[in-house]
Design an enzyme around this catalytic site. Structure first.
Site, PDB file in Angstrom:
ATOM      1  N   CYS A 156       0.851  -1.203   0.000  1.00 53.17           N
ATOM      2  CA  CYS A 156       0.000   0.000   0.000  1.00 53.17           C
ATOM      3  C   CYS A 156       0.882   1.246   0.000  1.00 53.17           C
ATOM      4  CB  CYS A 156      -0.957  -0.053   1.189  1.00 53.17           C
ATOM      5  SG  CYS A 156      -2.208   1.240   1.197  1.00 53.17           S
ATOM      6  N   ASP A 213      -9.263  -3.203  -7.170  1.00 54.57           N
ATOM      7  CA  ASP A 213      -8.796  -2.217  -6.200  1.00 54.57           C
ATOM      8  C   ASP A 213      -9.484  -0.889  -6.500  1.00 54.57           C
ATOM      9  OD1 ASP A 213      -7.371  -0.327  -4.691  1.00 54.57           O
ATOM     10  OD2 ASP A 213      -5.489  -1.447  -4.875  1.00 54.57           O
ATOM     11  N   HIS A 245      -7.914  -4.267  -3.090  1.00 58.69           N
ATOM     12  CA  HIS A 245      -6.750  -3.677  -2.447  1.00 58.69           C
ATOM     13  C   HIS A 245      -6.385  -4.507  -1.211  1.00 58.69           C
ATOM     14  CE1 HIS A 245      -3.953  -0.429  -1.679  1.00 58.69           C
ATOM     15  NE2 HIS A 245      -4.322  -0.418  -0.407  1.00 58.69           N
TER      16      HIS A 245
END
Length: 277
Positions: A156, A213, A245
């Site tokens: 991330c 995502d 995600h």
């Protein structure tokens, strides 16, 4: 009460224990890696303005270990990131995850994701790159790390940093970026984004992204792919069509076991192919 100086704060800061408040309750499929045969725990990394805490895991015996920098999500160096370090150590790496938000705040005690984002938004890229330089230096000089076999991986927020640090430090042999943001506005704190450095990137980076995502649109991933075609880095991007995600984060509902396991295998193969392991 006497005000604590910034230097003193950094020096006395400690690592998160367990998982951050904002991700409670923890998903039932959380992976736990033991520290048998490892030296694992908190260490201090000397940086320009003091010290920052980090989590280090390495085999108890041996030397000249390949080094892997493990870059945190916005939730800090909590139990999941520490577990990832232990997974690497079980494979023979010196794995180290520096706490890169420590000057801006302690995200582990925040329960609101918006509050965490406010802390993270104050973190300058220049500070992060400098701290990672210091971490590499510490790993090689103080922790039996091999200066010629250094890799980086991040998740991330850390995925974005993985791309940027691979461009910043040619000493890196290879990187693996898990669903890191690729585009954005240029600001004083974040002057460049991965798409801006893609065409000149020399270090091979493997990008692992989810087709579902909602925070990183597939068109931005394809934009990055196009930019990489003009570089000499041999970088690649894989998109898992059905993955959301944070599909590697086994402590969260976003976890997708199949894609996570496949991505982990591809990471190992990528590091081996490019001389990290």
């Amino acid at each position: 009460m006497k005000e604590i100086s910034r230097r003193q704060f950094i020096t006395t800061a400690t690592l998160t224990t367990g998982f951050v408040v904002a991700v409670q309750p923890v998903f039932a499929k959380v992976i736990t890696t033991d520290s048998k045969g490892l030296t694992a725990g908190a260490v201090k990394i000397p940086v320009k303005d003091g010290e920052i805490p980090a989590y280090r895991a390495v085999p108890k015996t041996g030397k000249n270990f390949p080094v892997v920098l493990v870059i945190q999500e916005i939730f800090g160096v909590h139990e999941h990131i520490q577990d990832v370090c232990r997974r690497f150590a079980k494979l023979g790496y010196l794995a180290i995850a520096p706490e890169l938000f420590v000057r801006q705040g302690d995200v582990s005690k925040l329960s609101n994701i918006d509050e965490i984002r406010q802390v993270v938004a104050k973190v300058p890229d220049a500070q992060v790159l400098s701290d990672l330089d210091a971490t590499v230096n510490w790993a090689v000089k103080s922790a039996k790390g091999n200066a010629k076999r250094i890799g980086i991986t991040g998740f991330c927020w850390g995925g974005r940093i993985t791309w940027l640090y691979a461009a910043h430090n040619p000493q890196i042999k290879a990187g693996v970026a898990w669903y890191g943001r690729l585009v954005g506005n240029s600001t004083e704190l974040t002057p460049q984004h991965p798409v801006d450095i893609a065409s000149t990137l020399k270090v091979p980076v493997l990008g692992l992204y989810g087709g579902k995502d909602t925070g990183i649109p597939v068109d931005t991933v394809e934009q990055m792919r196009d930019r990489l075609k003009s570089s000499n880095s041999k970088s690649q991007i894989i998109i898992y069509p059905d993955a959301p995600h944070a599909f590697f984060a086994d402590y969260r509902p976003s976890y997708r076991e199949q894609e996570a396991k496949e991505g982990w295998q591809k990471l190992q193969a990528w590091f081996k192919q490019h001389g990290v392991s």
